[in-house]
Design an enzyme around this catalytic site. Structure first.
Site, PDB file in Angstrom:
ATOM      1  N   HIS A 143     -16.590 -61.320  27.151  1.00  0.00           N
ATOM      2  CA  HIS A 143     -15.693 -60.278  27.679  1.00  0.00           C
ATOM      3  C   HIS A 143     -16.381 -58.935  27.480  1.00  0.00           C
ATOM      4  CE1 HIS A 143     -11.574 -58.043  27.043  1.00  0.00           C
ATOM      5  NE2 HIS A 143     -12.246 -57.582  28.079  1.00  0.00           N
ATOM      6  N   ASP A 152     -16.218 -60.792  22.362  1.00  0.00           N
ATOM      7  CA  ASP A 152     -15.848 -59.432  22.781  1.00  0.00           C
ATOM      8  C   ASP A 152     -16.993 -58.452  22.584  1.00  0.00           C
ATOM      9  OD1 ASP A 152     -13.058 -59.587  23.615  1.00  0.00           O
ATOM     10  OD2 ASP A 152     -12.656 -60.188  21.555  1.00  0.00           O
ATOM     11  N   SER A 211     -10.954 -65.418  19.584  1.00  0.00           N
ATOM     12  CA  SER A 211     -11.810 -64.227  19.710  1.00  0.00           C
ATOM     13  C   SER A 211     -12.507 -64.020  18.375  1.00  0.00           C
ATOM     14  CB  SER A 211     -10.963 -63.006  20.042  1.00  0.00           C
ATOM     15  OG  SER A 211     -11.705 -61.847  19.715  1.00  0.00           O
ATOM     16  N   ASP A 263      -5.254 -62.031  26.997  1.00  0.00           N
ATOM     17  CA  ASP A 263      -6.012 -61.530  25.838  1.00  0.00           C
ATOM     18  C   ASP A 263      -5.270 -60.378  25.189  1.00  0.00           C
ATOM     19  OD1 ASP A 263      -7.957 -60.744  24.029  1.00  0.00           O
ATOM     20  OD2 ASP A 263      -9.480 -60.273  25.541  1.00  0.00           O
ATOM     21  N   HIS A 287     -14.410 -66.948  22.591  1.00  0.00           N
ATOM     22  CA  HIS A 287     -14.237 -65.661  23.283  1.00  0.00           C
ATOM     23  C   HIS A 287     -15.042 -64.602  22.527  1.00  0.00           C
ATOM     24  CE1 HIS A 287     -12.121 -62.833  25.921  1.00  0.00           C
ATOM     25  NE2 HIS A 287     -11.996 -62.039  24.871  1.00  0.00           N
ATOM     26  N   MET A 334      -5.232 -58.374  30.329  1.00  0.00           N
ATOM     27  CA  MET A 334      -5.152 -57.783  28.986  1.00  0.00           C
ATOM     28  C   MET A 334      -3.685 -57.509  28.654  1.00  0.00           C
ATOM     29  SD  MET A 334      -8.272 -57.573  27.885  1.00  0.00           S
ATOM     30  CE  MET A 334      -7.840 -56.787  26.324  1.00  0.00           C
ATOM     31  N   MET A 367     -16.675 -55.185  27.519  1.00  0.00           N
ATOM     32  CA  MET A 367     -15.953 -53.906  27.544  1.00  0.00           C
ATOM     33  C   MET A 367     -17.030 -52.847  27.405  1.00  0.00           C
ATOM     34  SD  MET A 367     -12.851 -55.197  25.129  1.00  0.00           S
ATOM     35  CE  MET A 367     -13.799 -56.612  24.605  1.00  0.00           C
ATOM     36  N   MET A 380     -18.166 -54.625  22.908  1.00  0.00           N
ATOM     37  CA  MET A 380     -17.653 -53.251  23.025  1.00  0.00           C
ATOM     38  C   MET A 380     -18.787 -52.258  22.772  1.00  0.00           C
ATOM     39  SD  MET A 380     -14.085 -53.638  20.964  1.00  0.00           S
ATOM     40  CE  MET A 380     -13.007 -55.065  21.216  1.00  0.00           C
TER      41      MET A 380
HETATM   42  C1  DX5 Z   1      -9.376 -56.583  22.495  1.00  0.00           C
HETATM   43  C2  DX5 Z   1     -10.149 -57.879  22.646  1.00  0.00           C
HETATM   44  C3  DX5 Z   1      -9.417 -59.086  22.214  1.00  0.00           C
HETATM   45  C4  DX5 Z   1      -9.002 -59.094  20.768  1.00  0.00           C
HETATM   46  C5  DX5 Z   1      -7.800 -59.925  20.647  1.00  0.00           C
HETATM   47  O1  DX5 Z   1     -10.044 -55.565  23.155  1.00  0.00           O
HETATM   48  O2  DX5 Z   1     -10.519 -58.070  23.999  1.00  0.00           O
HETATM   49  O3  DX5 Z   1     -10.130 -60.260  22.562  1.00  0.00           O
HETATM   50  O4  DX5 Z   1      -9.994 -59.587  19.917  1.00  0.00           O
HETATM   51  O5  DX5 Z   1      -7.362 -59.862  19.337  1.00  0.00           O
HETATM   52  P1  DX5 Z   1      -5.887 -60.254  18.925  1.00  0.00           P
HETATM   53  O6  DX5 Z   1      -5.674 -61.696  19.274  1.00  0.00           O
HETATM   54  O7  DX5 Z   1      -5.875 -60.005  17.447  1.00  0.00           O
HETATM   55  O8  DX5 Z   1      -4.954 -59.347  19.685  1.00  0.00           O
HETATM   56 ZN    ZN Z   2     -11.368 -60.038  24.675  1.00  0.00          ZN
END
Ligand code: DX5
Ligand code: ZN
Length: 227
Positions: A65, A34, A7, A174, A32, A136, A67, A36
């Site tokens: 991903h 992310d 990620s 994840d 990956h 998750m 969010m 947000m």
């Molecule tokens: C959290 C993200 C993850 C996050 C994982 O909302 O979706 O992808 O980056 O990070 P680690 O591996 O540090 O838990």
């Molecule tokens: Zn993620």
């Protein structure tokens, strides 16, 4: 086949391109990504422009991903930016089946994401349309959180559903994935492993091989598990 998906949330954003090249050279399979929005989750990260900027660096799968809420408007932008897989949270879409259809129409693979308290019943009528199920193991929003053990039970149940479907659907985990728990997570049925802080937090120096040892360690743990 087991796949490791760093990620980039935990990467050094000032050197993002370099970080991606180095983590892939170190043996990572998937990027990956992310996204947000400070609305669906209490954090704000990166969008389609960044996806477009990193796309030319690699042929590796970019696993977006989302969010964000709402989700539909931004999906074509990510498809144009070169995303390969786009996943979303069912709570963030008014019309889950329509959102899955939109992702596919845009030429991407579609994934559905399950928060720790989101029931797998959301798979009931759409599993045959999905390419990925993402469990998750933390509440979404931040890297570096601890793995929630109940996710192992959920993975087992998701694995049963996927196997019963007979379809080729990735089962991704994840949140809080580390060298010391990845084997247990694989035994519960995951085949695709997101790891942010475990990989990018491994070292802060500029050694181009700094990710080799942590990815090798994750793979060594996975090698102990029958695929
Ligand atoms: C959290 C993200 C993850 C996050 C994982 O909302 O979706 O992808 O980056 O990070 P680690 O591996 O540090 O838990
Ligand atoms: Zn993620």
């Amino acid at each position: 086949m087991f796949q490791i998906a760093p990620s980039i949330l935990s990467a050094n954003f000032a050197k993002l391109g370099e970080e991606i090249t180095q983590v892939l050279d170190a043996g990572a399979d998937i990027i990956h990504f992310d996204v947000m929005d400070n609305h669906y989750v209490p954090n704000l990260t990166i969008g389609p422009l960044v996806c477009e900027a990193i796309r030319p660096l690699t042929k590796a799968v970019i696993d977006v991903h989302l969010m964000v809420e709402p989700v539909d408007r931004i999906i074509p932008d990510f498809a144009k930016a070169g995303a390969n897989i786009i996943s979303f949270h069912p709570e963030a879409s008014r019309h889950i089946d329509r959102t899955i259809g939109l992702i596919k129409e845009q030429g991407c693979k579609a994934g559905l994401v399950f928060n720790p308290a989101t029931p797998l019943s959301y798979l009931d009528h759409v599993l045959d349309k999905l390419d990925l199920v993402l469990i998750m193991s933390v509440n979404p929003g931040f890297g570096g959180q601890s793995f929630i053990p109940e996710a192992l039970n959920k993975l087992r149940l998701a694995r049963e559903r996927i196997d019963a479907s007979g379809r080729n659907i990735l089962l991704e985990i994840d949140g809080g994935v580390k060298v010391d728990n990845i084997a247990q997570i694989a035994r519960a049925g995951a085949d695709t492993f997101v790891a942010g802080s475990a990989i990018f937090g491994a070292s802060k120096d500029s050694d181009p091989h700094r990710y080799d040892s942590v990815i090798a360690a994750l793979r060594a743990e996975l090698a102990k598990v029958a695929p």
